[in-house]
Design an enzyme around this catalytic site. Structure first.
Site, short mmCIF file in Angstrom:
data_model
loop_
_atom_site.label_atom_id
_atom_site.label_comp_id
_atom_site.label_asym_id
_atom_site.label_seq_id
_atom_site.Cartn_x
_atom_site.Cartn_y
_atom_site.Cartn_z
N LYS A 167 39.16 47.10 44.94
CA LYS A 167 38.16 46.30 44.22
C LYS A 167 38.18 46.63 42.73
O LYS A 167 38.17 45.73 41.90
CB LYS A 167 36.76 46.59 44.77
CG LYS A 167 35.65 45.99 43.94
CD LYS A 167 34.28 46.32 44.47
CE LYS A 167 33.67 47.57 43.90
NZ LYS A 167 33.12 47.47 42.54
N ASN A 168 38.21 47.93 42.40
CA ASN A 168 38.07 48.32 41.00
C ASN A 168 39.32 48.03 40.16
O ASN A 168 39.30 48.22 38.94
CB ASN A 168 37.69 49.79 40.89
CG ASN A 168 36.22 50.02 41.23
OD1 ASN A 168 35.48 49.06 41.48
ND2 ASN A 168 35.80 51.27 41.23
N CYS A 175 24.84 47.90 40.29
CA CYS A 175 24.20 48.90 41.15
C CYS A 175 23.15 49.69 40.38
O CYS A 175 23.36 50.05 39.21
CB CYS A 175 25.25 49.91 41.64
SG CYS A 175 26.18 49.37 43.06
N ARG A 212 23.58 53.45 32.91
CA ARG A 212 24.87 52.80 32.69
C ARG A 212 24.92 51.91 31.44
O ARG A 212 25.05 50.70 31.52
CB ARG A 212 25.26 51.98 33.92
CG ARG A 212 25.41 52.83 35.15
CD ARG A 212 25.87 52.06 36.34
NE ARG A 212 27.31 52.01 36.45
CZ ARG A 212 27.95 51.43 37.45
NH1 ARG A 212 27.29 50.82 38.38
NH2 ARG A 212 29.26 51.43 37.50
N ASP A 215 32.47 57.84 43.44
CA ASP A 215 32.38 56.76 44.43
C ASP A 215 32.58 57.24 45.87
O ASP A 215 32.45 56.45 46.81
CB ASP A 215 33.40 55.65 44.12
CG ASP A 215 32.98 54.81 42.92
OD1 ASP A 215 31.83 54.96 42.47
OD2 ASP A 215 33.80 54.01 42.44
N ARG A 226 29.80 43.75 48.97
CA ARG A 226 30.33 43.70 47.60
C ARG A 226 31.65 44.45 47.51
O ARG A 226 32.52 44.06 46.73
CB ARG A 226 29.33 44.34 46.62
CG ARG A 226 28.11 43.48 46.34
CD ARG A 226 27.30 44.11 45.23
NE ARG A 226 28.18 44.54 44.16
CZ ARG A 226 27.98 45.58 43.38
NH1 ARG A 226 26.91 46.33 43.53
NH2 ARG A 226 28.84 45.90 42.43
C1 UD1 Z 1 33.60 52.41 37.06
C2 UD1 Z 1 33.75 51.94 38.50
C3 UD1 Z 1 32.71 52.63 39.36
C4 UD1 Z 1 32.81 54.15 39.21
C5 UD1 Z 1 32.79 54.56 37.74
C6 UD1 Z 1 33.07 56.04 37.54
C7 UD1 Z 1 34.64 49.70 38.42
C8 UD1 Z 1 34.41 48.25 38.62
N1 UD1 Z 1 33.57 50.51 38.54
O1 UD1 Z 1 32.32 52.05 36.59
O2 UD1 Z 1 32.95 52.24 40.72
O3 UD1 Z 1 31.74 54.76 39.88
O4 UD1 Z 1 33.78 53.83 37.01
O5 UD1 Z 1 34.28 56.39 38.11
O6 UD1 Z 1 35.75 50.13 38.15
N2 UD1 Z 1 28.74 55.41 29.91
C9 UD1 Z 1 28.00 55.43 28.74
N3 UD1 Z 1 28.22 54.43 27.84
C10 UD1 Z 1 29.12 53.43 28.04
C11 UD1 Z 1 29.87 53.43 29.24
C12 UD1 Z 1 29.66 54.44 30.15
O7 UD1 Z 1 27.17 56.31 28.53
O8 UD1 Z 1 29.27 52.56 27.17
C13 UD1 Z 1 28.52 56.48 30.91
C14 UD1 Z 1 27.99 55.97 32.23
O9 UD1 Z 1 26.58 55.81 32.21
C15 UD1 Z 1 28.45 57.03 33.19
C16 UD1 Z 1 29.81 57.45 32.62
O10 UD1 Z 1 29.79 57.04 31.24
O11 UD1 Z 1 27.58 58.12 33.13
C17 UD1 Z 1 31.02 56.85 33.30
O12 UD1 Z 1 30.86 55.45 33.41
P1 UD1 Z 1 32.12 54.48 33.49
O13 UD1 Z 1 33.34 55.26 33.77
O14 UD1 Z 1 32.12 53.60 32.30
O15 UD1 Z 1 31.75 53.61 34.79
P2 UD1 Z 1 32.02 52.07 35.03
O16 UD1 Z 1 33.20 51.61 34.29
O17 UD1 Z 1 30.74 51.34 34.86
#
Ligand code: UD1
Length: 429
Positions: free
Chosen positions: A22-23, A126, A131, A316, A408
């Site tokens: 999915k990711n 979620c 986030r 995850d 999902r």
């Molecule tokens: C992706 C995955 C999700 C997984 C996560 C971490 C997909 C579709 N989703 O989510 O399944 O759990 O990686 O492996 O691939 N953060 C900030 N600011 C930002 C962006 C992120 O503070 O602009 C923080 C987030 O709150 C979190 C951390 O960075 O604490 C990691 O988030 P991130 O790796 O960006 O997760 P996603 O890409 O949303």
């Protein structure tokens, strides 16, 4: 709303086909916006998130056809999508669509790179913490975009195109790395992404972008270098297997006992989780066809785990491991360092008789001899499947409510488990 009914106590034996990730599928579909030619994606899983993203891309004018199955095709093989973003008719991604799935926010990067503008609602998804998207915005600004936040929307403009730059993420971010990558491929000059996420799905997207004519090196390491090109063309790409689905079924087998081959699974995509299972007393055997997971007779050992960016133990799989540890001998500790609020499954697992104590970002799990079935509520994607795992080993009936979260991200979960002997069925509303 559909529910899943499980009668616990059956061992799992047989084989489970692992679907495309999915990711990786979501950013790959989004990457189709970078070219006016057709991107063909194979091994696409049948998931609610994929259908939702089809709607979002459709709103931009993207045409998606699903290739029909031929007789003799493996019924478990994923679908093939033909995605054409020949004419982008709208550069706005509205709140009604983006609020349902956080990853859809990532359309901002290819729209901006190709069209010079994008207006995308701030995301939902979620409920596992705040986030934010500040790092994604920072990456786009570094590449020369002007960004404003207007009434819940991120409005991004780069009238004269994006230009290569250095982007150093203060924290590893998967979404930030995808965003930087997709924006940089059509920027003028060289972009260097430092502290990039090393998740295998980043590498899969980079491979596909290179097939489309991009020049990306270093994906899978902490430093990714992108030499911008003038345009991208069509390509054909097969989505890599889902490491989270793999780890989830591995934990299900560890939980119930039995012997299952996870077909098409690749050990290098989840080595830390497999090492954790080995430590817990599970037999993990890589084979030519996938990974065999077995636990026969022996009990489960308690293990201590901290979630980390790849190649560490994935957030995850945290909820699924916690479900497993509820029945281990002794006390285990799980520390969640990626998302601050990702413990909603704790209360639900407690309804099944689990003994879990939460202290900040650490959960202490005291193994119990048995769990007892109960009605439980799915709260997010990965939490919901942890309740399924617990239900498989609980005495009597467990009813998992609100399974739309499960749909999902997990393809045909009840069919895959039932084929290995689980007493599990979907009750459609
Ligand atoms: C992706 C995955 C999700 C997984 C996560 C971490 C997909 C579709 N989703 O989510 O399944 O759990 O990686 O492996 O691939 N953060 C900030 N600011 C930002 C962006 C992120 O503070 O602009 C923080 C987030 O709150 C979190 C951390 O960075 O604490 C990691 O988030 P991130 O790796 O960006 O997760 P996603 O890409 O949303």
């Amino acid at each position: 709303m559909d529910r899943i009914r499980i009668i616990g106590g059956q061992r799992l034996n047989g084989s489970i086909p692992i679907s495309g990730a999915k990711n990786a599928t979501l950013p790959l579909m989004i990457a189709s916006l970078l070219t006016d030619e057709t991107l063909i994606l194979e091994n696409v899983p049948r998931l609610a998130d994929v259908i939702q993203l089809q709607r979002i891309l459709g709103n931009h004018g993207v045409d998606i056809t699903i290739a029909g199955k031929r007789s003799g095709d493996d019924p478990n093989s994923g679908r093939t999508l033909h995605i054409s973003a020949k004419h982008i008719v709208d550069t706005t991604a509205p709140y009604e669509l983006v609020s349902k799935m956080r990853a859809s926010f990532w359309v901002v990067a290819p729209l901006l790179a190709r069209m010079g503008e994008a207006k995308v609602s701030l995301p939902g998804g979620c409920a596992i913490g705040t986030r934010p998207v500040d790092f994604l915005i920072m990456a786009l600004e570094n590449l020369g975009a002007e960004i404003e936040i207007e009434a819940g929307y991120v409005v991004a403009r780069a009238k004269n195109g994006l230009r290569g730059a250095e982007i150093k993420f203060p924290k590893v971010t998967v979404g930030g790395t995808h965003t930087a990558l997709m924006a940089a491929v059509l920027a003028k000059g060289t972009t260097v992404i430092e502290n990039a996420a090393r998740e295998p799905e980043i590498g899969d997207v980079a491979d596909c972008l290179n097939k489309m004519g991009a020049n990306v090196t270093g994906a899978g390491t902490s430093t990714i270098v992108v030499e911008g090109v003038g345009r991208l063309h069509g390509a054909r790409h097969s989505v890599l297997p889902d490491r989270i689905e793999t780890g989830t079924y591995a934990m299900a087998v560890a939980m119930t006992g039995g012997d299952v081959l996870l077909q098409n699974a690749r050990p290098e995509l989840l080595q830390s989780a497999l090492d954790t299972l080995t430590q817990a007393g599970v037999t993990v055997t890589p084979t030519n066809e996938g990974i065999r997971i077995a636990r026969n007779g022996s009990g489960l050992n308690a293990v201590d785990v901290t979630t980390e960016p790849f190649p560490g133990f994935p957030t995850d799989l945290q909820a699924q491991l916690m479900a497993l540890m509820t029945k281990a001998k002794g006390t285990s500790r799980i520390t969640e360092t990626i998302f601050e609020n990702r413990f909603m499954h704790v209360q639900e697992l407690a309804r099944l008789g689990a003994r879990i104590h939460l202290d900040g970002e650490t959960a202490t799990i005291e193994g119990v001899a048995k769990l007892k079935g109960a009605p439980v509520m799915a709260t997010d994607l990965r939490a919901s499947v942890s309740l399924v795992i617990a239900g498989l080993a609980a005495e009597g009936e467990t009813m998992v409510n609100r399974v739309y979260h499960l749909d999902r991200g997990f393809e045909k979960v009840e069919d895959k488990l039932a084929a290995c002997g689980a007493a599990i069925e979907r009750i459609s509303a």
